[in-house]
Design an enzyme around this catalytic site. Structure first.
Site, PDB file in Angstrom:
ATOM      1  N   GLY A 138      64.553 -40.656  -1.518  1.00  0.00           N
ATOM      2  CA  GLY A 138      63.213 -40.940  -2.025  1.00  0.00           C
ATOM      3  C   GLY A 138      62.927 -40.050  -3.219  1.00  0.00           C
ATOM      4  CG  HIS A 182      56.670 -35.335  -3.484  1.00  0.00           C
ATOM      5  ND1 HIS A 182      56.816 -34.045  -3.935  1.00  0.00           N
ATOM      6  CD2 HIS A 182      57.798 -35.612  -2.772  1.00  0.00           C
ATOM      7  CE1 HIS A 182      57.986 -33.572  -3.498  1.00  0.00           C
ATOM      8  NE2 HIS A 182      58.589 -34.495  -2.787  1.00  0.00           N
ATOM      9  CD  GLN A 220      60.295 -35.446  -5.789  1.00  0.00           C
ATOM     10  OE1 GLN A 220      60.271 -36.585  -5.364  1.00  0.00           O
ATOM     11  NE2 GLN A 220      61.106 -34.531  -5.293  1.00  0.00           N
ATOM     12  CB  CYS A 259      61.998 -31.631  -0.934  1.00  0.00           C
ATOM     13  SG  CYS A 259      60.986 -32.211  -2.295  1.00  0.00           S
ATOM     14  CG  LEU A 260      66.094 -35.082  -4.407  1.00  0.00           C
ATOM     15  CD1 LEU A 260      65.996 -36.417  -5.128  1.00  0.00           C
ATOM     16  CD2 LEU A 260      67.537 -34.602  -4.374  1.00  0.00           C
ATOM     17  CG  HIS A 297      59.080 -36.064   1.867  1.00  0.00           C
ATOM     18  ND1 HIS A 297      59.790 -34.995   2.367  1.00  0.00           N
ATOM     19  CD2 HIS A 297      59.167 -35.942   0.510  1.00  0.00           C
ATOM     20  CE1 HIS A 297      60.267 -34.263   1.370  1.00  0.00           C
ATOM     21  NE2 HIS A 297      59.908 -34.819   0.229  1.00  0.00           N
ATOM     22  CD  GLU A 298      59.689 -39.201  -1.725  1.00  0.00           C
ATOM     23  OE1 GLU A 298      59.186 -38.714  -2.758  1.00  0.00           O
ATOM     24  OE2 GLU A 298      60.710 -38.742  -1.201  1.00  0.00           O
TER      25      GLU A 298
END
Ligand code: NI
Length: 174
Positions: free
Chosen positions: A46, A140, A51, A94-95, A136-137
């Site tokens: 994701g 963000h 991000q 997480c990226l 999660h996204e």
């Protein structure tokens, strides 16, 4: 299409709230393609626009298995309408937070309303990995990260560790 640079903590942009998309135009479509390309290249499941430094309420997800056919999903202006009382725990990474995995308990099922890439309003009920990933996204888009589930002390330790890694490039001996 191009691969974008993924920003990491402690970049303040990650704490900002993303703006709703008013119209899905060419810029948004290009951004979505770039998000998919960047996510696949980084081996993530994701990625939210914030991000890559773009404060628009857009995110992409693909929770298909490595060996299966790709299942790209794109959510614009996603809004959670319902969350189950039943919860599920995943170890999330997480990226934007390198080398960090945190066990997080979230509602197991969520119902989301969103706009698709063609500008159509859609509804989706999700469960399991997709539900967790979507929550999660969406976090963000509201400036919330997995480390915000931790105490301030633990969060500061992780940020300090990552900031140090950024300053010291990998040492190699060849
Ligand atoms: Ni993330």
């Amino acid at each position: 299409m191009s691969i974008k640079h993924i920003i990491t903590v402690p970049d303040e942009t990650l704490k900002k709230i993303s703006e709703p998309v008013e119209k899905v135009g060419e810029n948004e479509k290009k951004l979505i393609k770039d998000l998919f390309e960047t996510m696949y290249q980084s081996k993530g499941i994701g990625l939210a626009a914030v991000q890559v430094g773009v404060l628009k309420r857009i995110l992409v997800i693909d929770v298909s298995n490595k060996n299966e056919k790709k299942e790209p999903l794109c959510f614009i202006n996603p809004k959670i309408n319902k969350l189950s009382d039943e919860t599920a725990i995943y170890e999330e990474g997480c990226l934007s937070i390198p080398d960090t995995f945190i066990e997080i308990e979230r509602p197991k099922i969520c119902e989301v309303e969103y706009v698709d890439i063609n500008g159509k309003i859609k509804n989706l009920k999700c469960d399991g990995l997709l539900s967790t990933c979507l929550q999660h996204e969406i976090n963000h888009l509201d400036g919330k990260l997995i480390i915000d589930h931790l105490s301030k002390l633990k969060r500061d330790i992780i940020i300090k560790k990552i900031s140090k890694l950024k300053k010291n490039p990998d040492r190699i001996l060849v």
